[in-house]
Design a protein around this motif. Structure first.
Motif, PDB file in Angstrom:
ATOM      1  N   ILE A   1       0.794  -1.254   0.111  1.00 38.73           N
ATOM      2  CA  ILE A   1       0.014  -0.021   0.080  1.00 38.73           C
ATOM      3  C   ILE A   1       0.930   1.224  -0.097  1.00 38.73           C
ATOM      4  O   ILE A   1       0.990   1.878  -0.845  1.00 38.73           O
ATOM      5  CB  ILE A   1      -0.923   0.014   1.327  1.00 38.73           C
ATOM      6  CG1 ILE A   1      -1.874  -1.366   1.170  1.00 38.73           C
ATOM      7  CG2 ILE A   1      -1.702   1.289   1.436  1.00 38.73           C
ATOM      8  CD1 ILE A   1      -2.795  -1.348   2.266  1.00 38.73           C
ATOM      9  N   GLU A   2       1.702   1.264   0.972  1.00 42.34           N
ATOM     10  CA  GLU A   2       2.541   2.504   1.037  1.00 42.34           C
ATOM     11  C   GLU A   2       3.668   2.796  -0.073  1.00 42.34           C
ATOM     12  O   GLU A   2       3.674   3.983  -0.723  1.00 42.34           O
ATOM     13  CB  GLU A   2       3.613   2.582   2.351  1.00 42.34           C
ATOM     14  CG  GLU A   2       2.889   2.814   3.510  1.00 42.34           C
ATOM     15  CD  GLU A   2       3.804   2.697   4.879  1.00 42.34           C
ATOM     16  OE1 GLU A   2       3.971   3.625   5.421  1.00 42.34           O
ATOM     17  OE2 GLU A   2       4.471   1.614   4.976  1.00 42.34           O
TER      18      GLU A   2
ATOM     19  N   VAL B   1      -2.521  -6.891   2.182  1.00 39.41           N
ATOM     20  CA  VAL B   1      -3.191  -7.043   0.760  1.00 39.41           C
ATOM     21  C   VAL B   1      -2.276  -8.204  -0.119  1.00 39.41           C
ATOM     22  O   VAL B   1      -1.186  -8.260  -0.053  1.00 39.41           O
ATOM     23  CB  VAL B   1      -3.358  -5.869  -0.089  1.00 39.41           C
ATOM     24  CG1 VAL B   1      -4.300  -4.688   0.693  1.00 39.41           C
ATOM     25  CG2 VAL B   1      -1.896  -5.003  -0.132  1.00 39.41           C
ATOM     26  N   PRO B   2      -3.086  -8.839  -1.023  1.00 39.09           N
ATOM     27  CA  PRO B   2      -2.099  -9.921  -1.645  1.00 39.09           C
ATOM     28  C   PRO B   2      -1.147  -9.269  -2.969  1.00 39.09           C
ATOM     29  O   PRO B   2      -0.567 -10.007  -3.315  1.00 39.09           O
ATOM     30  CB  PRO B   2      -3.110 -11.036  -2.437  1.00 39.09           C
ATOM     31  CG  PRO B   2      -4.475  -9.827  -2.371  1.00 39.09           C
ATOM     32  CD  PRO B   2      -4.439  -8.804  -1.093  1.00 39.09           C
ATOM     33  N   LYS B   3      -1.465  -8.035  -3.317  1.00 40.93           N
ATOM     34  CA  LYS B   3      -1.052  -7.471  -4.419  1.00 40.93           C
ATOM     35  C   LYS B   3      -0.979  -6.112  -4.147  1.00 40.93           C
ATOM     36  O   LYS B   3      -1.794  -5.402  -3.423  1.00 40.93           O
ATOM     37  CB  LYS B   3      -1.234  -7.927  -5.694  1.00 40.93           C
ATOM     38  CG  LYS B   3      -2.733  -7.488  -5.978  1.00 40.93           C
ATOM     39  CD  LYS B   3      -3.059  -7.772  -7.519  1.00 40.93           C
ATOM     40  CE  LYS B   3      -4.438  -7.414  -7.919  1.00 40.93           C
ATOM     41  NZ  LYS B   3      -4.745  -8.006  -9.209  1.00 40.93           N
ATOM     42  N   ALA B   4      -0.218  -5.275  -4.750  1.00 38.26           N
ATOM     43  CA  ALA B   4       0.057  -4.089  -4.674  1.00 38.26           C
ATOM     44  C   ALA B   4      -1.288  -3.408  -5.033  1.00 38.26           C
ATOM     45  O   ALA B   4      -2.140  -3.351  -6.183  1.00 38.26           O
ATOM     46  CB  ALA B   4       0.918  -3.228  -5.956  1.00 38.26           C
TER      47      ALA B   4
ATOM     48  N   LEU C   1     -10.421  -2.219   1.023  1.00 38.42           N
ATOM     49  CA  LEU C   1      -9.454  -3.008   0.456  1.00 38.42           C
ATOM     50  C   LEU C   1      -9.730  -4.413   0.855  1.00 38.42           C
ATOM     51  O   LEU C   1      -9.685  -5.467   0.106  1.00 38.42           O
ATOM     52  CB  LEU C   1      -8.223  -2.768   1.567  1.00 38.42           C
ATOM     53  CG  LEU C   1      -7.617  -1.400   1.293  1.00 38.42           C
ATOM     54  CD1 LEU C   1      -6.594  -1.100   2.161  1.00 38.42           C
ATOM     55  CD2 LEU C   1      -6.760  -1.578  -0.265  1.00 38.42           C
ATOM     56  N   VAL C   2     -10.636  -4.791   1.970  1.00 38.07           N
ATOM     57  CA  VAL C   2     -11.284  -6.113   2.174  1.00 38.07           C
ATOM     58  C   VAL C   2     -12.215  -6.569   1.117  1.00 38.07           C
ATOM     59  O   VAL C   2     -11.988  -7.829   0.727  1.00 38.07           O
ATOM     60  CB  VAL C   2     -11.734  -6.261   3.693  1.00 38.07           C
ATOM     61  CG1 VAL C   2     -12.490  -7.548   3.844  1.00 38.07           C
ATOM     62  CG2 VAL C   2     -10.870  -6.055   4.730  1.00 38.07           C
ATOM     63  N   LYS C   3     -13.062  -5.801   0.945  1.00 40.32           N
ATOM     64  CA  LYS C   3     -14.195  -6.341  -0.146  1.00 40.32           C
ATOM     65  C   LYS C   3     -13.777  -6.143  -1.719  1.00 40.32           C
ATOM     66  O   LYS C   3     -14.200  -7.316  -2.434  1.00 40.32           O
ATOM     67  CB  LYS C   3     -15.286  -5.343  -0.144  1.00 40.32           C
ATOM     68  CG  LYS C   3     -16.246  -5.172   1.385  1.00 40.32           C
ATOM     69  CD  LYS C   3     -17.478  -4.601   1.151  1.00 40.32           C
ATOM     70  CE  LYS C   3     -18.218  -4.824   2.395  1.00 40.32           C
ATOM     71  NZ  LYS C   3     -19.358  -3.777   2.249  1.00 40.32           N
TER      72      LYS C   3
END
Length: 549
Positions: free
Chosen positions: A421-422, A458-461, A540-542
């Motif tokens: 994320i960052e 998160v699984p990816k950028a 981000l979750v959904k």
């Protein structure tokens, strides 16, 4: 009889009588450009600076038409509302290629300014902006840039902005075409006079700004779909190198338009010619009264796509003359996966490219010098900027990677690695300096992304774009998640009060099959505190498969 003197070395001399007539009844900016040719900025800045240094005048005594409008042709944008008397100076850095000597000079250029004002920003056009610049310092900085084969001329208001190319040009194993030579040729055509010096009046007086981007391969790190001219590398059916051309993309407060494809393939050797052709038509025929309609897309819609294609080919000397063809079929390579920019990636058996994270693109005088030292030590003095506001050090020996990481870890505001994320946050200037921004973006972007890294994995950028207002310099509509400054209300002591907030966009895409998300999913989310963090964590979750820690 026109009221404008049409000297052979002035921008207005390239305007037809009909165009000048339209300018005379046009917007305030058009009338300012007619009353005193904008190319005067290239010498006026030296005159103004000398007068201030000698005590003969002050910046307050400089005409607002010069201070706030014409000096933009020297790359100087007065920040009258936030930091009166100080400029943001925007440079020209074609393809984002910077030498260590130039990077070191950026840091030196802001050394005399206040700590929180004199900073350096990497922009979403692979460009550099120097902040806190005064009139008296500007002419010295410009002279220093010119000595380093760089300029700030032609970089603001009604000019062609920085020419964007692939940050992996010449070092990507999957590229179709190296964009560096072409971005350099386009840049030189635009800003160099016949004797090679900086300052060319030919396309200095356009109806509005104009953006050009070239993509060298499938990844489209240049974001061609939001440029007035977007060149997508594609081999012809005969195997010739060239580009399919898209036109008309732009973002503004009134309209966001994704570029549209032309039935036109441009051979490598005719790219500069077609740029000249389109710019000539835009200069001569573009809107001069309503500045909200003074972008290329509006002219394309007046013509219709097919007629517009015919018009620019006519200006270029004909289809056969330039080796132009109908749009060519391009098939994305099998098992295509977009390359990553950040981190260590193999270039060849002995060398790697290293993408370093620059949080929100903000550099200090100290980090500029440190990055220049890194480049001298590890990448033959070469630094590459990206539209995501980070940098790449190419040609790093694999045997030096451990030492490079150790050196990077000693530098504030430069990260060898960053979270998913960052590491993918993009931010406009925000309210710290920009008078149009409704919210502060860079500080909030760093705070919120750091907090999200604590809350979820998160699984990816996930690309998170922050922009302070609907002008969308931070390109919120193309982010996986976009945040745009907007009014919000919050309950404080039992009362609903107005507070800084954001509208949140979800689902923009870049690369192959790009998509601009034009409508926000959620409006008016308060920016302070945890509310915006909670909303983003849920998104981000959904939408992105995040898992709460």
């Amino acid at each position: 009889m026109n009221s404008v003197s049409k000297g052979s070395d002035m921008a207005n001399s390239y305007l037809s009588d009909e165009t000048i007539t339209r300018c005379e009844s046009g917007s305030k900016e058009e009338k300012v450009k007619l009353s005193k040719d904008v190319t005067s900025a290239w010498s006026d800045i030296d005159t103004f600076a000398a007068a201030i240094r000698s005590g003969k005048t002050s910046w307050e005594e400089i005409s607002p038409d010069d201070m706030d409008i014409r000096l933009k042709w020297a790359g100087l944008l007065h920040r009258r509302k936030r930091t009166p008397g100080k400029f943001m100076m925007r440079l020209k850095v074609p393809n984002g290629i910077v030498t260590s000597e130039q990077m070191r000079f950026y840091g030196e250029s802001v050394e005399g300014f206040e700590e929180d004002v004199g900073v350096v920003d990497i922009t979403t056009r692979q460009n550099i902006q120097l902040r806190g610049v005064t009139v008296e310092a500007a002419s010295t900085i410009i002279a220093g840039l010119h000595a380093l084969n760089q300029t700030s001329f032609h970089s603001a208001l009604d000019n062609v902005r920085n020419i964007v190319g692939s940050p992996l040009a010449g070092i990507s194993p999957t590229e179709i075409l190296n964009t560096i030579p072409l971005t350099t040729k386009i840049n030189d055509m635009l800003i160099r006079s016949p004797d090679g010096t900086f300052g060319n009046p030919r396309f200095a007086n356009l109806p509005r700004k104009f953006n050009i981007a070239l993509s060298g391969g499938d990844d489209d790190f240049s974001h061609c779909n939001i440029n007035d001219l977007g060149f997508h590398a594609c081999k012809s059916s005969e195997g010739e190198l060239g580009f399919n051309l898209d036109v008309g993309g732009y973002m503004s407060i009134k309209r966001v338009a994704e570029s549209v494809p032309l039935n036109l393939w441009v051979p490598e050797e005719s790219v500069v010619k077609i740029c000249e052709s389109v710019l000539t038509v835009f200069r001569d025929e573009g809107e001069r009264k309503n500045r909200q309609k003074a972008r290329l897309m509006w002219l394309i819609e007046e013509y219709g796509v097919e007629k517009f294609t015919e018009r620019i080919l006519e200006e270029a000397g004909g289809k056969e003359e330039g080796g132009f063809k109908d749009r060519q079929e391009h098939v994305i390579r099998e098992n295509y996966v977009r390359q990553e920019i950040l981190g260590v990636h193999a270039q060849d058996e002995e060398r790697s490219r290293v993408g370093l994270h620059i949080p929100t693109g903000r550099l200090t005088r100290y980090s500029c010098k440190a990055i220049a030292d890194l480049a001298d030590k590890y990448s033959d003095g070469e630094i590459r900027l990206t539209v995501c506001q980070n940098i790449i050090l190419p040609n790093v020996l694999n045997s030096d990677l451990i030492a490079l990481e150790a050196d990077v870890n000693l530098i504030d505001n430069v990260d060898f690695s960053a979270g998913l994320i960052e590491g993918n946050v993009v931010s406009c200037t925000g309210a710290q300096f920009c008078g149009l921004a409704m919210v502060e973006t860079k500080a909030n972007a760093r705070r919120v992304s750091a907090r999200l890294e604590e809350l979820v994995t998160v699984p990816k950028a996930v690309r998170m774009h922050w922009t302070g207002c609907p002008n969308s310099c931070g390109q919120a509509q193309c982010g996986d998640i976009g945040l745009m400054g907007a009014p919000a209300r919050k309950e404080i002591d039992g009362k609903k009060v107005a507070v800084p907030g954001v509208n949140i966009f979800v689902g923009g895409k870049i690369g192959e099959n790009p998509f601009l998300q034009l409508e926000p999913r959620i409006k008016g989310v308060p920016l302070d505190g945890e509310e915006v963090v909670d909303v983003l964590a849920e998104i981000l979750v959904k939408d992105f498969g995040a898992v709460r820690r």
